[in-house]
Design a protein around this motif. Structure first.
Motif, PDB file in Angstrom:
ATOM      1  N   GLU A 115       9.037  -9.485  17.233  1.00  0.00           N
ATOM      2  CA  GLU A 115      10.120  -8.228  17.148  1.00  0.00           C
ATOM      3  C   GLU A 115       9.493  -7.247  17.949  1.00  0.00           C
ATOM      4  O   GLU A 115      10.312  -6.597  18.641  1.00  0.00           O
ATOM      5  CB  GLU A 115      10.248  -7.774  15.772  1.00  0.00           C
ATOM      6  N   ARG A 116       7.994  -6.925  18.184  1.00  0.00           N
ATOM      7  CA  ARG A 116       7.730  -5.904  18.899  1.00  0.00           C
ATOM      8  C   ARG A 116       7.793  -6.426  20.454  1.00  0.00           C
ATOM      9  O   ARG A 116       8.074  -5.579  21.238  1.00  0.00           O
ATOM     10  CB  ARG A 116       6.283  -5.434  18.617  1.00  0.00           C
ATOM     11  N   ASP A 140      -2.585   4.129  -1.898  1.00  0.00           N
ATOM     12  CA  ASP A 140      -2.183   3.224  -2.742  1.00  0.00           C
ATOM     13  C   ASP A 140      -0.916   2.471  -2.170  1.00  0.00           C
ATOM     14  O   ASP A 140      -0.111   2.275  -2.820  1.00  0.00           O
ATOM     15  CB  ASP A 140      -2.126   3.417  -4.204  1.00  0.00           C
ATOM     16  N   PHE A 141      -0.862   2.622  -0.866  1.00  0.00           N
ATOM     17  CA  PHE A 141       0.374   2.241  -0.004  1.00  0.00           C
ATOM     18  C   PHE A 141       1.696   3.137  -0.383  1.00  0.00           C
ATOM     19  O   PHE A 141       2.619   2.312  -0.374  1.00  0.00           O
ATOM     20  CB  PHE A 141       0.620   0.594  -0.547  1.00  0.00           C
ATOM     21  N   THR A 142       1.493   4.066  -1.024  1.00  0.00           N
ATOM     22  CA  THR A 142       2.703   5.076  -1.216  1.00  0.00           C
ATOM     23  C   THR A 142       2.533   6.383  -0.359  1.00  0.00           C
ATOM     24  O   THR A 142       1.349   6.670  -0.119  1.00  0.00           O
ATOM     25  CB  THR A 142       2.829   5.438  -2.632  1.00  0.00           C
ATOM     26  N   SER A 189       4.859  -1.996   8.395  1.00  0.00           N
ATOM     27  CA  SER A 189       5.358  -3.379   8.669  1.00  0.00           C
ATOM     28  C   SER A 189       4.983  -3.913  10.025  1.00  0.00           C
ATOM     29  O   SER A 189       4.873  -5.455  10.197  1.00  0.00           O
ATOM     30  CB  SER A 189       6.886  -3.308   8.538  1.00  0.00           C
ATOM     31  N   GLY A 190       4.519  -3.192  10.763  1.00  0.00           N
ATOM     32  CA  GLY A 190       4.119  -3.502  12.187  1.00  0.00           C
ATOM     33  C   GLY A 190       5.358  -4.156  13.131  1.00  0.00           C
ATOM     34  O   GLY A 190       5.133  -4.773  14.068  1.00  0.00           O
ATOM     35  N   LEU A 200      11.652  14.111   5.980  1.00  0.00           N
ATOM     36  CA  LEU A 200      10.525  14.094   4.912  1.00  0.00           C
ATOM     37  C   LEU A 200      10.571  13.579   3.440  1.00  0.00           C
ATOM     38  O   LEU A 200       9.551  13.019   2.882  1.00  0.00           O
ATOM     39  CB  LEU A 200      10.010  15.614   4.792  1.00  0.00           C
ATOM     40  N   GLU A 201      11.500  13.643   2.856  1.00  0.00           N
ATOM     41  CA  GLU A 201      12.238  13.005   1.559  1.00  0.00           C
ATOM     42  C   GLU A 201      11.940  11.499   1.737  1.00  0.00           C
ATOM     43  O   GLU A 201      11.814  10.988   0.553  1.00  0.00           O
ATOM     44  CB  GLU A 201      13.660  13.783   0.950  1.00  0.00           C
ATOM     45  N   LYS A 202      12.074  11.171   2.825  1.00  0.00           N
ATOM     46  CA  LYS A 202      12.012   9.772   2.776  1.00  0.00           C
ATOM     47  C   LYS A 202      10.851   9.089   3.577  1.00  0.00           C
ATOM     48  O   LYS A 202      10.687   8.026   4.067  1.00  0.00           O
ATOM     49  CB  LYS A 202      13.194   9.068   3.720  1.00  0.00           C
ATOM     50  N   ALA A 203       9.642   9.900   3.309  1.00  0.00           N
ATOM     51  CA  ALA A 203       8.418   9.628   3.805  1.00  0.00           C
ATOM     52  C   ALA A 203       7.751   8.355   3.372  1.00  0.00           C
ATOM     53  O   ALA A 203       7.330   7.456   4.240  1.00  0.00           O
ATOM     54  CB  ALA A 203       7.421  10.544   3.313  1.00  0.00           C
ATOM     55  N   ASP A 204       8.040   7.994   2.130  1.00  0.00           N
ATOM     56  CA  ASP A 204       7.699   6.706   1.494  1.00  0.00           C
ATOM     57  C   ASP A 204       8.130   5.536   2.270  1.00  0.00           C
ATOM     58  O   ASP A 204       7.472   4.531   2.626  1.00  0.00           O
ATOM     59  CB  ASP A 204       7.893   6.416   0.147  1.00  0.00           C
ATOM     60  N   GLU A 205       9.520   5.440   2.392  1.00  0.00           N
ATOM     61  CA  GLU A 205      10.347   4.560   3.270  1.00  0.00           C
ATOM     62  C   GLU A 205       9.696   4.373   4.857  1.00  0.00           C
ATOM     63  O   GLU A 205       9.430   3.306   5.450  1.00  0.00           O
ATOM     64  CB  GLU A 205      11.563   4.688   3.415  1.00  0.00           C
TER      65      GLU A 205
END
Length: 351
Positions: free
Chosen positions: A207-208, A9-11, A338-339, A326-331
């Motif tokens: 950007e890429r 679910d995008f998390t 975002s690509g 790991l604790e910032k996996a969602d970020e």
């Protein structure tokens, strides 16, 4: 230990899980780094999709991440090649070991659906502090390379290498890479090592494209759009490139790769998803093009690549724009999705 799961679910969710114990022929690794792959985003992170020919979602609710490298901390009975303290890269599929594809080292194409399992998809993967792996899926990580280098080799660099090997790219060739995400950038770095005389890139994200220009891997980077065909003609004197590779996974990108190939050119398709839509006679037959479709790489080729990168003095980690714990996996997953970035990697700790 901490492990990352993808609910679809995008998390990305961090949970506590038990540290596994190695059985016969297995190794317990302390994870050094674990990459986030585009296939994780499209098949798991945004929603649990099914692979063609497979019943039910491809992802089985395990610890995510199929691009790990790490250090052996425990070896199970019967392990013969690796022991405590060895640094390894993990080939991300464990196969049956008996079918023709497995015997050639292409466990990605294992024909035994009951025994084939991918780390981070059907069995616990590398987004954790420790990972349990089959010794047969590991290759040495040279001391000259970092754990992040190893994570990149585990999938993206291996995929690019295989696609280039199929085309036999070398010193007589110029290469066009379409789609300058992590795999496209890897293709450029590897092509330089293989001796390609000139490397051009096409990317739709400003950007890429700018990030690609800073890496000094490309002779020219063009922005995808309505005028890209004319820009390619100008850049190649109207001849096109002897080898082209699509890493975008889009119909438009594949069209650019085919249109940008020279007569008798070789076109490599490695980008996942999407469709191939092309006019056949004028673009393919009359220009005598050869198309190669390639999925990941083999275990021997991955080991070969690790050694080659050392010889070339190439540093895969240069392509990484973000390293998060790991604790910032969602970020981390939001950044990757975002690509707009290069490669995003997770590490158990930044200390």
């Amino acid at each position: 230990m901490k492990g990352v799961f993808l609910p679809g679910d995008f998390t990305a969710v961090v949970r506590d899980v038990e540290v596994p114990a190695p059985g016969p022929g297995q190794l317990l690794l302390r994870v050094g780094a674990s990459g986030i792959c585009g296939s994780d985003l499209s098949y798991i992170y945004r929603g649990h999709k099914t692979h063609v020919g497979q019943d039910g979602p491809a992802y089985k609710g395990v610890v995510a991440g199929h691009e790990p490298s790490g250090e052996v901390v425990e070896a199970g009975p019967g392990c013969r090649r690796f022991g405590v303290g060895d640094r390894v890269i993990v080939y991300h599929i464990a196969g049956c070991g008996l079918c023709p594809n497995c015997r050639r080292g292409y466990m990605i194409s294992c024909s035994d659906a009951k025994r084939r399992s991918s780390y981070g998809w059907q069995r616990d993967g590398g987004h954790a502090e420790y990972i349990l792996v089959e010794e047969s899926t590991c290759v040495p990580l040279p001391e000259e390379l970092s754990f992040i280098d190893g994570a990149l080799i585990a999938c993206g660099f291996g995929t690019a290498y295989e696609g280039l090997l199929r085309t036999r790219v070398g010193g007589r060739d110029d290469l066009l890479v379409v789609g300058l995400g992590p795999v496209g950038l890897a293709a450029a770095m590897i092509a330089r090592g293989l001796g390609a005389s000139r490397v051009l890139g096409v990317e739709r994200s400003a950007e890429r494209a700018e990030h690609a220009r800073t890496l000094d891997l490309f002779d020219e980077v063009l922005i995808a759009g309505d005028t890209v065909a004319e820009a390619l003609d100008e850049a190649t004197g109207g001849r096109g490139c002897s080898v082209t590779m699509d890493c975008s996974g889009s119909a438009a990108g594949r069209g650019v790769a085919i249109r940008g190939a020279a007569e008798w050119g070789r076109v490599s398709l490695v980008g996942e998803g999407g469709r191939l839509e092309t006019e056949v006679s004028d673009l393919l037959l009359h220009r005598q093009l050869t198309l190669y479709a390639s999925w990941v790489t083999s275990l021997p080729a991955m080991e070969e690549l690790a050694g080659a990168l050392v010889r070339w003095g190439a540093v895969p980690q240069r392509l990484v724009t973000d390293v998060l714990p790991l604790e910032k996996a969602d970020e981390a997953y939001r950044l990757a999705d975002s690509g707009r970035t290069g490669k995003v990697c997770l590490v158990p700790a930044l200390s």
